[in-house]
Design a protein around this motif. Structure first.
Motif, PDB file in Angstrom:
ATOM      1  N   ASN A  32       6.523  10.412 -10.062  1.00  0.00           N
ATOM      2  CA  ASN A  32       5.516   9.591  -9.386  1.00  0.00           C
ATOM      3  C   ASN A  32       5.785   9.554  -7.887  1.00  0.00           C
ATOM      4  OD1 ASN A  32       3.582   7.806  -8.610  1.00  0.00           O
ATOM      5  ND2 ASN A  32       4.159   6.157  -9.995  1.00  0.00           N
ATOM      6  N   ILE A  33       5.262  10.568  -7.191  1.00  0.00           N
ATOM      7  CA  ILE A  33       5.349  10.593  -5.728  1.00  0.00           C
ATOM      8  C   ILE A  33       4.343   9.614  -5.128  1.00  0.00           C
ATOM      9  CG2 ILE A  33       5.150  12.093  -3.679  1.00  0.00           C
ATOM     10  CD1 ILE A  33       7.519  12.751  -5.351  1.00  0.00           C
ATOM     11  N   GLY A  34       3.408   9.134  -5.944  1.00  0.00           N
ATOM     12  CA  GLY A  34       2.325   8.284  -5.457  1.00  0.00           C
ATOM     13  C   GLY A  34       2.660   6.814  -5.356  1.00  0.00           C
ATOM     14  N   VAL A  35       3.943   6.447  -5.401  1.00  0.00           N
ATOM     15  CA  VAL A  35       4.326   5.031  -5.310  1.00  0.00           C
ATOM     16  C   VAL A  35       3.802   4.402  -4.019  1.00  0.00           C
ATOM     17  CG1 VAL A  35       6.280   3.438  -5.119  1.00  0.00           C
ATOM     18  CG2 VAL A  35       6.362   5.308  -6.754  1.00  0.00           C
ATOM     19  N   GLU A  36       3.853   5.148  -2.928  1.00  0.00           N
ATOM     20  CA  GLU A  36       3.367   4.637  -1.648  1.00  0.00           C
ATOM     21  C   GLU A  36       1.891   4.255  -1.731  1.00  0.00           C
ATOM     22  OE1 GLU A  36       3.764   4.346   2.856  1.00  0.00           O
ATOM     23  OE2 GLU A  36       5.183   4.361   1.197  1.00  0.00           O
ATOM     24  N   GLY A  37       1.075   5.146  -2.290  1.00  0.00           N
ATOM     25  CA  GLY A  37      -0.352   4.867  -2.411  1.00  0.00           C
ATOM     26  C   GLY A  37      -0.637   3.691  -3.321  1.00  0.00           C
ATOM     27  N   ILE A  38       0.127   3.568  -4.404  1.00  0.00           N
ATOM     28  CA  ILE A  38      -0.064   2.444  -5.320  1.00  0.00           C
ATOM     29  C   ILE A  38       0.337   1.139  -4.644  1.00  0.00           C
ATOM     30  CG2 ILE A  38       0.586   1.451  -7.545  1.00  0.00           C
ATOM     31  CD1 ILE A  38       1.117   4.316  -8.535  1.00  0.00           C
ATOM     32  N   MET A  39       1.421   1.163  -3.858  1.00  0.00           N
ATOM     33  CA  MET A  39       1.822  -0.043  -3.124  1.00  0.00           C
ATOM     34  C   MET A  39       0.761  -0.431  -2.093  1.00  0.00           C
ATOM     35  SD  MET A  39       5.975   0.381  -2.598  1.00  0.00           S
ATOM     36  CE  MET A  39       6.167  -1.289  -1.940  1.00  0.00           C
ATOM     37  N   VAL A  40       0.103   0.550  -1.497  1.00  0.00           N
ATOM     38  CA  VAL A  40      -0.987   0.258  -0.559  1.00  0.00           C
ATOM     39  C   VAL A  40      -2.113  -0.488  -1.285  1.00  0.00           C
ATOM     40  CG1 VAL A  40      -2.842   1.297   0.798  1.00  0.00           C
ATOM     41  CG2 VAL A  40      -0.511   2.149   1.034  1.00  0.00           C
TER      42      VAL A  40
ATOM     43  N   GLY B 294      -1.855  -2.192  -4.058  1.00  0.00           N
ATOM     44  CA  GLY B 294      -1.349  -3.505  -4.424  1.00  0.00           C
ATOM     45  C   GLY B 294      -1.373  -4.476  -3.257  1.00  0.00           C
ATOM     46  N   ALA B 295      -0.969  -3.996  -2.077  1.00  0.00           N
ATOM     47  CA  ALA B 295      -0.987  -4.842  -0.882  1.00  0.00           C
ATOM     48  C   ALA B 295      -2.418  -5.256  -0.537  1.00  0.00           C
ATOM     49  CB  ALA B 295      -0.357  -4.089   0.289  1.00  0.00           C
ATOM     50  N   PHE B 296      -3.333  -4.311  -0.602  1.00  0.00           N
ATOM     51  CA  PHE B 296      -4.740  -4.601  -0.294  1.00  0.00           C
ATOM     52  C   PHE B 296      -5.325  -5.622  -1.261  1.00  0.00           C
ATOM     53  CE2 PHE B 296      -9.131  -3.497  -1.563  1.00  0.00           C
ATOM     54  CZ  PHE B 296      -9.799  -3.922  -0.421  1.00  0.00           C
TER      55      PHE B 296
ATOM     56  N   LEU C 287      -0.578 -10.974  -9.851  1.00  0.00           N
ATOM     57  CA  LEU C 287      -1.169 -10.559 -11.126  1.00  0.00           C
ATOM     58  C   LEU C 287      -2.342  -9.610 -10.893  1.00  0.00           C
ATOM     59  CD1 LEU C 287      -1.222 -10.846 -14.215  1.00  0.00           C
ATOM     60  CD2 LEU C 287      -2.712 -12.838 -13.918  1.00  0.00           C
ATOM     61  N   ALA C 288      -3.191  -9.944  -9.908  1.00  0.00           N
ATOM     62  CA  ALA C 288      -4.328  -9.075  -9.579  1.00  0.00           C
ATOM     63  C   ALA C 288      -3.848  -7.719  -9.088  1.00  0.00           C
ATOM     64  CB  ALA C 288      -5.203  -9.747  -8.515  1.00  0.00           C
ATOM     65  N   ALA C 289      -2.811  -7.714  -8.252  1.00  0.00           N
ATOM     66  CA  ALA C 289      -2.257  -6.456  -7.738  1.00  0.00           C
ATOM     67  C   ALA C 289      -1.626  -5.641  -8.857  1.00  0.00           C
ATOM     68  CB  ALA C 289      -1.224  -6.754  -6.649  1.00  0.00           C
ATOM     69  N   MET C 290      -0.996  -6.311  -9.825  1.00  0.00           N
ATOM     70  CA  MET C 290      -0.393  -5.615 -10.962  1.00  0.00           C
ATOM     71  C   MET C 290      -1.462  -4.864 -11.748  1.00  0.00           C
ATOM     72  SD  MET C 290       1.676  -7.254 -14.205  1.00  0.00           S
ATOM     73  CE  MET C 290       0.165  -7.920 -14.928  1.00  0.00           C
ATOM     74  N   ILE C 291      -2.573  -5.534 -12.019  1.00  0.00           N
ATOM     75  CA  ILE C 291      -3.666  -4.903 -12.768  1.00  0.00           C
ATOM     76  C   ILE C 291      -4.257  -3.742 -11.976  1.00  0.00           C
ATOM     77  CG2 ILE C 291      -5.974  -5.287 -13.732  1.00  0.00           C
ATOM     78  CD1 ILE C 291      -5.090  -8.209 -14.244  1.00  0.00           C
ATOM     79  N   ALA C 292      -4.479  -3.968 -10.677  1.00  0.00           N
ATOM     80  CA  ALA C 292      -5.048  -2.916  -9.827  1.00  0.00           C
ATOM     81  C   ALA C 292      -4.114  -1.707  -9.758  1.00  0.00           C
ATOM     82  CB  ALA C 292      -5.312  -3.461  -8.424  1.00  0.00           C
TER      83      ALA C 292
ATOM     84  N   GLY D  52       2.353  -1.955  -7.718  1.00  0.00           N
ATOM     85  CA  GLY D  52       1.294  -2.823  -7.213  1.00  0.00           C
ATOM     86  C   GLY D  52       1.832  -4.196  -6.848  1.00  0.00           C
ATOM     87  N   ILE D  53       2.685  -4.752  -7.703  1.00  0.00           N
ATOM     88  CA  ILE D  53       3.307  -6.044  -7.407  1.00  0.00           C
ATOM     89  C   ILE D  53       4.168  -5.930  -6.153  1.00  0.00           C
ATOM     90  CG2 ILE D  53       4.961  -7.775  -8.221  1.00  0.00           C
ATOM     91  CD1 ILE D  53       4.060  -7.143 -11.072  1.00  0.00           C
ATOM     92  N   GLY D  54       4.929  -4.830  -6.048  1.00  0.00           N
ATOM     93  CA  GLY D  54       5.768  -4.633  -4.871  1.00  0.00           C
ATOM     94  C   GLY D  54       4.962  -4.614  -3.581  1.00  0.00           C
ATOM     95  N   GLY D  55       3.824  -3.922  -3.594  1.00  0.00           N
ATOM     96  CA  GLY D  55       2.967  -3.887  -2.412  1.00  0.00           C
ATOM     97  C   GLY D  55       2.419  -5.253  -2.055  1.00  0.00           C
ATOM     98  N   ALA D  56       2.004  -6.016  -3.078  1.00  0.00           N
ATOM     99  CA  ALA D  56       1.467  -7.357  -2.842  1.00  0.00           C
ATOM    100  C   ALA D  56       2.536  -8.301  -2.313  1.00  0.00           C
ATOM    101  CB  ALA D  56       0.863  -7.906  -4.135  1.00  0.00           C
ATOM    102  N   ILE D  57       3.766  -8.157  -2.808  1.00  0.00           N
ATOM    103  CA  ILE D  57       4.871  -8.979  -2.296  1.00  0.00           C
ATOM    104  C   ILE D  57       5.103  -8.680  -0.822  1.00  0.00           C
ATOM    105  CG2 ILE D  57       7.377  -9.287  -2.371  1.00  0.00           C
ATOM    106  CD1 ILE D  57       7.232  -9.082  -5.397  1.00  0.00           C
ATOM    107  N   TYR D  58       5.145  -7.400  -0.474  1.00  0.00           N
ATOM    108  CA  TYR D  58       5.385  -7.027   0.921  1.00  0.00           C
ATOM    109  C   TYR D  58       4.297  -7.602   1.829  1.00  0.00           C
ATOM    110  CZ  TYR D  58       6.898  -4.220   4.889  1.00  0.00           C
ATOM    111  OH  TYR D  58       7.371  -3.825   6.115  1.00  0.00           O
ATOM    112  N   ALA D  59       3.053  -7.466   1.414  1.00  0.00           N
ATOM    113  CA  ALA D  59       1.944  -7.923   2.252  1.00  0.00           C
ATOM    114  C   ALA D  59       1.909  -9.438   2.388  1.00  0.00           C
ATOM    115  CB  ALA D  59       0.617  -7.419   1.672  1.00  0.00           C
ATOM    116  N   GLN D  60       2.288 -10.148   1.328  1.00  0.00           N
ATOM    117  CA  GLN D  60       2.172 -11.612   1.343  1.00  0.00           C
ATOM    118  C   GLN D  60       3.419 -12.326   1.868  1.00  0.00           C
ATOM    119  OE1 GLN D  60      -0.498 -13.415  -2.010  1.00  0.00           O
ATOM    120  NE2 GLN D  60       0.678 -11.775  -2.956  1.00  0.00           N
ATOM    121  N   THR D  61       4.502 -11.601   2.044  1.00  0.00           N
ATOM    122  CA  THR D  61       5.711 -12.239   2.550  1.00  0.00           C
ATOM    123  C   THR D  61       6.120 -11.745   3.932  1.00  0.00           C
ATOM    124  OG1 THR D  61       7.118 -10.602   1.422  1.00  0.00           O
ATOM    125  CG2 THR D  61       6.645 -12.647   0.244  1.00  0.00           C
ATOM    126  N   ILE D  62       5.753 -10.530   4.287  1.00  0.00           N
ATOM    127  CA  ILE D  62       6.238  -9.941   5.533  1.00  0.00           C
ATOM    128  C   ILE D  62       5.119  -9.801   6.574  1.00  0.00           C
ATOM    129  CG2 ILE D  62       7.309  -7.887   6.572  1.00  0.00           C
ATOM    130  CD1 ILE D  62       8.805  -7.546   3.874  1.00  0.00           C
TER     131      ILE D  62
END
Length: 319
Positions: A38-46, A48-50, A73-78, A214-224
């Motif tokens: 899964n090289i696409g982790v970056e895109g999935i985190m994007v 999730g953050a969005f 939870l929403a980011a996890m599903i997305a 997705g959760i990781g991206g949402a955490i980054y966006a909502q905490t940092i």
């Protein structure tokens, strides 16, 4: 500022910045243990953050203090749904997994920025008002030395990330599901012979990967960053993959490597507040996480052994 005061400042910050990386690395672990790179982790985190920021902005008045958690939870599903753009070509159509992952990274940022422009008519979202609070853990915060270091001003997301790593270790190495997942990543033909549905297990592995990233991206966006723009996720997905390799495809090893990269990020962002470190030119601190990522991969890529069938499409009846 004394040495202990520096530790009390930098250790919680390192754990705080490592939380998104831990989730991304553990997500990639589930995918690669099933045999799909899964090289696409970056895109999935994007994505999730969005989704996390958008959900937070539009439900803050309704959900109040629970909003950031509901956004995860929403980011996890997305993230799980978006990961199907990797699973379908890579597993069902046996496309090249590296190329598909790169396409996922490009697609993620393109979709997110397009929707931001449509919704906000500008290049980034508004800033969120509902954020994760810090809290002290009763009794544990009073322990000498380690209390102020690990149990004061803690983010719930840091606890979540560490808990996910420990749960992942248990699931992968101590449960029948984990055994099946590892078997399709090591020897899919043997697993198929034993009645394990290789395609199903790989889909599950990729979707778990997407959910956690997705959760990781949402955490980054909502905490940092507290908003979403083109640079919200800027290399964290690749750091997560590097942490996975550095940690030798093991949940606890990946968590340890993510904490190492989290320390580098903490120094790059908060280094101006630390004596001695503040004398280092800021540009060196900013590039530090990326330099360490390259060095870690260069030093360990030949020593870490991936699952044997990782990246190899499975064709029923063929070795």
């Amino acid at each position: 500022m004394s040495f202990m005061e520096v530790l009390y400042f930098i250790v919680p910050s390192a754990i705080f910045y490592a939380a998104p990386l831990i989730l991304g690395a553990i997500g990639a672990l589930f995918s690669e243990r099933s045999g799909v790179v899964n090289i696409g982790v970056e895109g999935i985190m994007v994505i999730g953050a969005f989704v996390g920021i958008i959900f937070n902005l539009f439900t803050a008045d309704m959900l109040g203090g629970f909003t950031p958690w509901a956004s995860l939870l929403a980011a996890m599903i997305a993230g799980a749904i978006f990961s199907l753009f990797l699973a379908i070509p890579a597993v069902s159509f046996r496309a090249d997994q590296t190329v598909t992952g790169v396409a996922l990274n490009m697609l993620g940022i393109a979709i997110a920025l397009f929707l931001v422009k449509i919704i906000f008519d500008k290049g980034q979202t508004d800033f969120i008002t509902q954020r994760f609070p810090r809290f002290n853990i009763p009794f544990l915060e009073d322990i000498p030395v380690i209390g102020p270091m690990f149990f004061k001003s803690v983010y719930g997301t840091s606890i979540l990330a560490i808990a996910v790593a420990i749960i992942a270790w248990f699931v992968i190495f101590k449960t029948p599901f984990g055994l099946r997942l590892r078997s399709v990543g090591e020897h899919p033909m043997a697993a198929d012979t034993m009645g394990i549905n290789v395609t199903k297990m790989r889909y599950i592995g990729v979707m778990i990967s997407g959910a956690l990233a997705g959760i990781g991206g949402a955490i980054y966006a909502q905490t940092i960053t507290n908003d979403f723009g083109h640079a919200t996720i800027s290399g964290q997905g690749f750091m997560a993959i590097a942490a996975l390799i550095f940690g030798k495809w093991h949940p606890i090893g990946a968590m340890g490597a993510a904490l190492f990269f989290g320390l580098a990020q903490a120094l790059s962002i908060a280094g101006s507040s630390i004596p001695v470190v503040q004398d280092i030119p800021s540009v060196y601190l900013l590039i530090l996480p990326y330099v360490l990522t390259i060095l870690a991969l260069a030093g360990f890529i030949g020593k870490a052994v991936a699952p044997k069938a990782s990246g190899i499409p499975y064709i029923k009846g063929q070795r």
